[in-house]
Write a protein that holds these residues in place. Structure first.
Motif, PDB file in Angstrom:
ATOM      1  N   UNK A 186       0.843  -1.201   0.000  1.00 26.72           N
ATOM      2  CA  UNK A 186       0.000   0.000   0.000  1.00 26.72           C
ATOM      3  C   UNK A 186       0.870   1.240   0.000  1.00 26.72           C
ATOM      4  N   UNK A 187       0.389   2.250  -0.720  1.00 27.69           N
ATOM      5  CA  UNK A 187       1.143   3.488  -0.891  1.00 27.69           C
ATOM      6  C   UNK A 187       0.275   4.670  -0.480  1.00 27.69           C
ATOM      7  N   UNK A 188       0.911   5.706   0.030  1.00 27.70           N
ATOM      8  CA  UNK A 188       0.217   6.947   0.364  1.00 27.70           C
ATOM      9  C   UNK A 188       0.813   8.089  -0.430  1.00 27.70           C
ATOM     10  N   UNK A 189      -0.049   8.920  -0.990  1.00 28.86           N
ATOM     11  CA  UNK A 189       0.382  10.112  -1.718  1.00 28.86           C
ATOM     12  C   UNK A 189      -0.193  11.326  -1.014  1.00 28.86           C
ATOM     13  N   UNK A 190       0.687  12.182  -0.513  1.00 28.19           N
ATOM     14  CA  UNK A 190       0.266  13.411   0.136  1.00 28.19           C
ATOM     15  C   UNK A 190      -0.017  14.468  -0.929  1.00 28.19           C
ATOM     16  N   UNK A 191      -1.172  15.116  -0.830  1.00 28.05           N
ATOM     17  CA  UNK A 191      -1.639  16.022  -1.883  1.00 28.05           C
ATOM     18  C   UNK A 191      -1.321  17.492  -1.636  1.00 28.05           C
ATOM     19  N   UNK A 192      -0.598  17.833  -0.580  1.00 24.15           N
ATOM     20  CA  UNK A 192      -0.253  19.225  -0.325  1.00 24.15           C
ATOM     21  C   UNK A 192      -1.202  19.865   0.665  1.00 24.15           C
ATOM     22  N   UNK A 193      -1.004  21.152   0.991  1.00 25.67           N
ATOM     23  CA  UNK A 193      -0.212  22.138   0.263  1.00 25.67           C
ATOM     24  C   UNK A 193       1.264  22.229   0.646  1.00 25.67           C
ATOM     25  N   UNK A 194       1.682  21.571   1.728  1.00 24.61           N
ATOM     26  CA  UNK A 194       3.065  21.708   2.147  1.00 24.61           C
ATOM     27  C   UNK A 194       3.987  20.816   1.322  1.00 24.61           C
ATOM     28  N   UNK A 243       4.844   8.915  -3.873  1.00 24.48           N
ATOM     29  CA  UNK A 243       4.302   7.706  -3.268  1.00 24.48           C
ATOM     30  C   UNK A 243       5.243   7.198  -2.185  1.00 24.48           C
ATOM     31  N   UNK A 244       4.678   6.895  -1.031  1.00 25.00           N
ATOM     32  CA  UNK A 244       5.443   6.370   0.098  1.00 25.00           C
ATOM     33  C   UNK A 244       4.797   5.058   0.530  1.00 25.00           C
ATOM     34  N   UNK A 245       5.592   4.004   0.625  1.00 26.29           N
ATOM     35  CA  UNK A 245       5.040   2.727   1.058  1.00 26.29           C
ATOM     36  C   UNK A 245       4.709   2.791   2.542  1.00 26.29           C
ATOM     37  N   UNK A 246       3.538   2.294   2.903  1.00 21.62           N
ATOM     38  CA  UNK A 246       3.076   2.349   4.285  1.00 21.62           C
ATOM     39  C   UNK A 246       2.543   0.976   4.704  1.00 21.62           C
TER      40      UNK A 246
END
Length: 377
Positions: free
Chosen positions: A261-269, A285-288
């Motif tokens: 599973x991967x997480x993608x942070x959408x911002x704004x930072x 993408x960061x594996x979590x």
């Protein structure tokens, strides 16, 4: 972790507890204008409550308005007083929900129960229950509450560490606490903390802002967020304010497994880091593990992340992504190749057309292509 400082259960502590009980027993029968710093409620929140009740409003904020109550929720109001926040919650949990007000003062509970039939008549249903109890020993079972609110009560306790542990205990996994309380700009001198009158009037029992936040952390809460603040007054050089904070309880699972599973942070930072030390660069993408994935799919994180459900990423692959030479159906990871269709593109990477980019909901910086990527190395 830093511990919340507290006084031992000495004669001074007992005196303080008695002073609090005495003042609020009196305040239930005779209005005490200026006791703490009550905030106004919008007309649409209070129209079903007798106006008289607001003469006995001794809160310091309106956490109930900001708690995000939903139909069917179980809501607990700690230090419910004459029931104002409990009655507001009743309007928003609906006939399928439940509201439990907890207070230690008989006179407050009696007045709340006197208002209860009028509120029920106005709403057309009665879902409120008032229970006598102390906030240091909440009369509720474990994991039984969706949302817990408290309005200017924690500062009155002489064992705040225990209160926060109790709040954490009664909340369900994924449950939320919203607390308005008095805070002070720095730790109050011990001699002033022994003044039981000032303590019962919401002054010298107040925590400093750092200790207030540490109390949430030490009890196991995460996603701690300030949602409101109002200055109040100054005494002996100490500046007091009302602070409203929300936080969540998320229990760790038995196994935190990595299944791709991967997480993608959408911002704004440009990047954020959670309480467990996971770093999430924007659009990458960061594996979590499964625990983190479950948490990021829920409030308050859900709107800031995309969590994919792909198969496990090979540690031998380059980062979280695969290249365009990988054939469909054999990719080890969360990526798509040039043959992946839009319906399969539920990962952190994209193929060479733009259809999969729409799945990510971000710019091409979050995607892999055969000529450019910010997530492949």
């Amino acid at each position: 972790m830093q511990s919340v400082k507290k006084d031992n259960p000495t004669t001074s502590t007992v005196k303080t507890d008695n002073a609090v009980q005495s003042l609020y027993s009196t305040a239930a029968s005779t209005p005490q204008p200026g006791l703490c710093c009550p905030q106004d409620y919008p007309p649409e929140w209070r129209s079903h409550i007798p106006d008289e009740a607001f003469e006995y409003n001794y809160g310091c904020g309106s956490p109930i308005i900001k708690a995000g109550i939903k139909l069917g929720n179980v809501v607990v109001d700690l230090g419910s007083g004459v029931g104002i926040d409990s009655f507001i919650a009743a309007k928003y949990v609906g006939a399928q929900g439940k509201v439990i007000g907890v207070d230690m003062t008989d006179a407050m509970l009696e007045r709340a129960k006197n208002y209860q039939p009028k509120v029920a008549d106005s709403l057309g249903y009665d879902v409120v229950e008032f229970r006598k109890g102390h906030i240091e020993k909440i009369p509720l079972s474990d994991n039984s509450t969706d949302i817990l609110v408290s309005n200017c009560v924690l500062n009155l306790s002489t064992d705040k560490e225990l209160v926060f542990k109790e709040i954490h205990r009664v909340l369900k996994d994924g449950g939320k606490v919203a607390i308005s309380d008095i805070v002070v700009d720095r730790e109050i001198d011990k001699s002033l903390r022994q003044d039981s009158k000032l303590w019962s009037e919401c002054y010298t029992g107040a925590l400093s802002v750092p200790n207030f936040i540490h109390a949430f952390e030490n009890a196991g809460f995460i996603a701690i967020t300030q949602i409101d603040e109002h200055p109040w007054t100054e005494i002996d050089g100490y500046r007091f304010a009302s602070l409203t904070v929300e936080a969540y309880k998320f229990s760790a699972g038995d196994i935190c497994d990595y299944v791709g599973q991967m997480a993608i942070y959408l911002g704004p930072y440009a990047m954020v880091q959670d309480e467990e030390g996971h770093k999430f660069p924007r659009f990458q993408a960061v594996e979590i593990c499964t625990d983190t994935a479950n948490r990021l799919k829920q409030a308050p994180y859900a709107n800031s992340f995309i969590v994919t459900g792909a198969t496990r990423v090979s540690k031998a692959s380059s980062g979280a992504c695969c290249d365009t030479s990988t054939t469909a159906g054999t990719s080890s990871g969360s990526c798509c190749d040039t043959t992946t269709t839009k319906t399969d593109a539920v990962s952190s990477c994209c193929d060479t057309d733009t259809t999969a980019k729409a799945e990510v909901g971000a710019s091409s910086d979050a995607c892999c292509s055969d000529n450019k990527s910010s997530c492949c190395t």
